[in-house]
Write a protein that holds these residues in place. Structure first.
Motif, PDB file in Angstrom:
ATOM      1  N   ILE A  23       0.812  -1.172   0.014  1.00 52.37           N
ATOM      2  CA  ILE A  23      -0.151  -0.043  -0.045  1.00 52.37           C
ATOM      3  C   ILE A  23       0.777   1.361   0.107  1.00 52.37           C
ATOM      4  O   ILE A  23       0.446   2.214  -0.832  1.00 52.37           O
ATOM      5  CB  ILE A  23      -0.962  -0.076   1.316  1.00 52.37           C
ATOM      6  N   ALA A  27       2.170   0.900  -3.937  1.00 49.21           N
ATOM      7  CA  ALA A  27       0.526   1.613  -4.583  1.00 49.21           C
ATOM      8  C   ALA A  27       0.605   3.070  -4.360  1.00 49.21           C
ATOM      9  O   ALA A  27       0.240   3.782  -5.365  1.00 49.21           O
ATOM     10  CB  ALA A  27      -0.562   0.961  -3.914  1.00 49.21           C
ATOM     11  N   ILE A 309      -6.536   0.184  -4.814  1.00 53.69           N
ATOM     12  CA  ILE A 309      -6.764  -1.039  -3.677  1.00 53.69           C
ATOM     13  C   ILE A 309      -7.969  -1.804  -3.824  1.00 53.69           C
ATOM     14  O   ILE A 309      -8.052  -3.166  -3.602  1.00 53.69           O
ATOM     15  CB  ILE A 309      -6.470  -0.268  -2.212  1.00 53.69           C
TER      16      ILE A 309
END
Length: 334
Positions: A23, A27, A309
């Protein structure tokens, strides 16, 4: 701590750090959310996440016949590295850039692929797999050296010297730095498993020193273990970031034994499936973000991250179901 509790503790720590990697480290950067102070703070505090995985592997070290170890590593890490490197390259680079976008010629793609692998230790399209390549080499070399009588202290000292020399003299071949850095933490992990015992009072001192380090060092700085550099301000802080990483590993392992030595449903599952998540998440992120940007042109970075996500969870669930079948499990190291 008994073996069952120890495995659950390490699984839970692994789960938390894998989620951070997916994350925050990957990301958020791909979606353009890496300008916020929160991102820089998390990157600094948790910059030990990759050293921790080398350290954990060192804790698990058992002297093994070289051929038997090579066979085990090939099955567990080699096959996933080869297959998912190719899959990521094929989807992101060949299909995405060459066929769909026409942004690169086949000749340019071939040269780019070769240079990236030689210099960085991964194939374009699945950059996260440099870690597997580094860990494979570290495990094989360490086991070979121990079989031939090298002590842990000698190997640690030698790897520290080589890392320092590589930092000074090597610029293009970044692939060497995470191998040497990983070797350092692998040695430290094995040292803790054999000899190093940390008292409760020492842990409190370690925690205070780590907190002080985070507070007094530049806000915009963190350790990028792959390239062996401090990113942002304070490049001279590299040795201190290594010491900080070691101390944080000691603290996190101690805290895990104390508070996370039980099953935490989602976190434990993520830790137990860390290999699968590691090998599939990066090329899925690249493909998903590219698709969402083509569909929604006015998304803010935060909105793009949230959607990414959401899509990623579904994609990982589908791939997990596919690759956990009896005939395909070998591709994910099972």
């Amino acid at each position: 701590m008994n073996r069952t509790h120890r495995n659950l503790t390490l699984d839970n720590i692994s789960g938390i750090l894998i989620l951070h990697m997916i994350i925050v480290v990957h990301a958020a950067v791909i979606c353009g959310c890496n300008k916020h102070m929160l991102w820089w703070t998390l990157m600094k505090i948790l910059c030990f996440f990759l050293p921790w995985f080398f350290y954990k592997s060192g804790m698990m070290f058992r002297l093994t016949d070289t051929k038997a170890l090579a066979k085990k590593i090939w099955k567990r890490m080699g096959i996933p590295f080869v297959f998912f490197s190719f899959l990521g390259w094929f989807i992101v680079e060949f299909v995405g850039k060459y066929i769909v976008l026409h942004s690169i010629s086949l000749g340019e793609l071939s040269v780019y692929t070769f240079k990236t692998f030689i210099q960085m230790g991964f194939f374009p399209g699945n950059a996260a797999l440099w870690f597997l390549m580094s860990l494979i080499i570290v495990r094989l070399v360490y086991n070979f050296a121990r079989i031939h009588g090298a002590s842990n202290l000698l190997l640690l000292t030698f790897s520290l010297i080589l890392f320092g020399l590589a930092e000074i003299f090597i610029e293009k071949f970044v692939v060497i730095l995470p191998i040497l850095g990983g070797f350092i933490f692998y040695c430290l992990g094995n040292m803790q498993a054999r000899k190093l015992k940390v008292s409760k009072h020492s842990i409190y001192v370690i925690f205070l020193l780590c907190a002080l380090f985070v507070l007094v060092t530049p806000n915009h700085s963190y350790l990028d273990f792959h390239v062996g550099k401090v990113i942002g301000d304070g490049s001279w802080l590299l040795p201190f970031f290594f010491v900080y990483s070691f101390m944080m590993i000691l603290f996190v392992n101690w805290a895990g034994e104390k508070w996370m030595n039980h099953r935490i449903v989602f976190i434990t599952f993520v830790g137990q499936e860390s290999m699968f998540l590691f090998i599939v998440h990066y090329f899925l992120l690249l493909a998903t973000v590219s698709l969402l940007k083509s569909l929604f042109h006015s998304l803010t970075p935060i909105s793009l991250l949230a959607l990414t996500i959401l899509f990623l969870v579904g994609e990982i669930a589908v791939l997990y179901a596919v690759f956990n079948t009896r005939h395909l499990r070998f591709l994910i190291g099972k």
